[in-house]
Scaffold this active site. Structure first.
Site, short mmCIF file in Angstrom:
data_model
loop_
_atom_site.label_atom_id
_atom_site.label_comp_id
_atom_site.label_asym_id
_atom_site.label_seq_id
_atom_site.Cartn_x
_atom_site.Cartn_y
_atom_site.Cartn_z
N TYR A 1 -23.91 24.60 -5.91
CA TYR A 1 -23.67 23.31 -5.26
C TYR A 1 -22.34 23.40 -4.53
O TYR A 1 -21.35 23.87 -5.08
CB TYR A 1 -23.62 22.18 -6.29
CG TYR A 1 -23.29 20.82 -5.70
CD1 TYR A 1 -24.30 19.96 -5.31
CD2 TYR A 1 -21.97 20.41 -5.55
CE1 TYR A 1 -23.99 18.71 -4.77
CE2 TYR A 1 -21.66 19.18 -5.01
CZ TYR A 1 -22.67 18.32 -4.62
OH TYR A 1 -22.38 17.10 -4.08
N GLU B 1 -23.18 17.83 2.11
CA GLU B 1 -23.59 18.28 0.78
C GLU B 1 -24.62 19.39 0.92
O GLU B 1 -25.66 19.21 1.56
CB GLU B 1 -24.16 17.12 -0.02
CG GLU B 1 -24.57 17.49 -1.43
CD GLU B 1 -25.18 16.33 -2.18
OE1 GLU B 1 -24.69 15.98 -3.26
OE2 GLU B 1 -26.17 15.75 -1.67
#
Length: 402
Positions: free
Chosen positions: A119, A207
């Site tokens: 991530y 993101e």
């Protein structure tokens, strides 16, 4: 302003960020044609909606046992089958709420042999007024769950705006993700591209979940497999090309209509509609409604220089929400004059045939003229002396009507 995954990847690629090949499609035929242009033999068929959790989501029309909104296809027939099931149906995810969102477009990408998922995100840290880099080895998962269950696996690196992104930031990200050698260099390249994109587009958030180590022809590659990008809507006047990426079908119709009148409107889950001038006053109004035991149905700031037409439009937008059982208007007149607000309220109430309780608190410029207009309107408008009085009265009126 949000954009779709395929738009985000096309944008990031322009900044040198590595993404798998992919093509957007609006029909089953376009989806199959897109797959034919990709290397294959593995394809990924991805629903394009402005919400996360698509892979775990479910289509309302297909039943609980159907596959989610992101599916693997091992041949062209499966691409066609998946596209036929997805397009036009409603995908419900953890972020859409129970009403879900209709899938109107797909993104067909080349399959990837994934070895590891991470991530990585860039966002504005409002506590420090700086860009923060958030990295975790727990890619492909809900980052909120990771933050709750394993906070030690989330690493935050803040960039000083005086120096900008430096090589040590890239090394810190590589270390946080456990990357070394060539993959650490690739992490530096990815981060550099993301940072340039963040600044260059006035982004609020970029993101990447997951950022994945994939097996490539010339060794392991670090690829962006999913991307979510949100921009500062107030900066879109500087980015006409980005403004054109806006998909109005993904937005609340009332919020779209409000933007046409330059109104700041956000729908909420309560039953008392609010019309206020000034964001701070709007927040205080919503708070005091909750303090009195009910919940606001919206945030609506008409701004400091609204016209009668703008106020009328705001009133109509509030009343289009069937959950609204009463309306509280709270105006402190400075540049915005109370008599203009009053004219707009009366005009809108008569036009829509007002059927819910209305409490109005006016204070400031031309307040007496405004109160006279309301008093002489012939409408059942309840006048309030201050904010506390207004909140108590609208809550009482709503409960009485129920």
């Amino acid at each position: 302003m949000n954009i779709h995954e395929y738009q985000a990847k096309e944008l990031l690629a322009k900044f040198g960020v590595a993404c798998p090949a992919g093509i957007a499609a609006l029909s089953v035929e376009e989806a199959v044609a897109a797959a034919k242009q990709l290397p294959g033999p593995l394809y990924v068929v991805k629903s394009q909606i402005h919400a996360g959790g698509r892979g775990k989501g479910k289509f309302k029309e297909l039943g609980p046992d159907a596959k989610g909104g992101v599916r693997l296809a091992f041949n062209l027939d499966e691409v066609e089958s998946h596209a036929r099931e997805m397009l036009g149906n409603t995908l419900v995810t953890i972020q859409t709420g129970p009403e879900g969102k209709q899938v109107n477009r797909l993104y067909i990408t080349d399959g990837a042999d994934i070895k590891q998922e991470f991530y990585l995100a860039l966002l504005v840290d409002r506590a420090t007024s700086r860009i923060a880099i958030v990295a975790s080895t727990e890619g492909g998962m809900n980052i909120e769950d990771v933050a709750h269950d394993s906070p030690e696996k989330i690493h935050t690196i803040v960039v000083d705006p005086a120096t900008g992104l430096q090589p040590h930031h890239g090394r810190s990200v590589a270390k946080a993700l456990g990357l070394s050698g060539d993959l650490a260099k690739q992490a530096q390249t990815v981060l550099t591209g993301l940072y340039a994109a963040f600044l260059g587009t006035d982004a609020e958030q970029i993101e990447i979940n997951p950022l994945a180590v994939c097996e490539g022809k010339n060794g392991d590659e670090l690829l962006v497999l999913d991307a979510k990008v949100a921009f500062d809507g107030n900066a879109m006047f500087r980015h006409k090309d980005l403004a054109e990426l806006r998909d109005l079908t993904e937005e609340d119709p009332a919020e779209v209509e409000a933007s046409e009148y330059d109104l700041a409107y956000i729908k909420l889950d309560g039953n008392i509609g609010c019309m206020v001038n000034g964001a701070g006053l709007a927040m205080a109004t919503m708070d005091i409604i909750k303090l009195n035991g009910e919940f606001p149905a919206n945030f609506l700031d008409v701004g400091g220089g609204a016209s009668k037409e703008k106020v009328t439009a705001a009133f109509k937008i509030i009343l289009k929400d069937p959950a609204v059982k009463g309306i509280l208007v709270n105006i402190f007149g400075g540049i915005m004059k109370c008599d203009i607000i009053a004219d707009g309220i009366v005009a809108a109430a008569k036009e829509v045939n007002l059927s819910v309780p209305l409490v109005v608190r006016l204070e400031g410029t031309n307040v007496q003229q405004g109160k006279d207009i309301l008093a002489n309107s012939g409408l059942p408008i309840v006048s309030a002396n201050d904010l506390g009085d207004a909140a108590e009265k609208i809550v009482a009126e709503v409960r009485k009507a129920a």
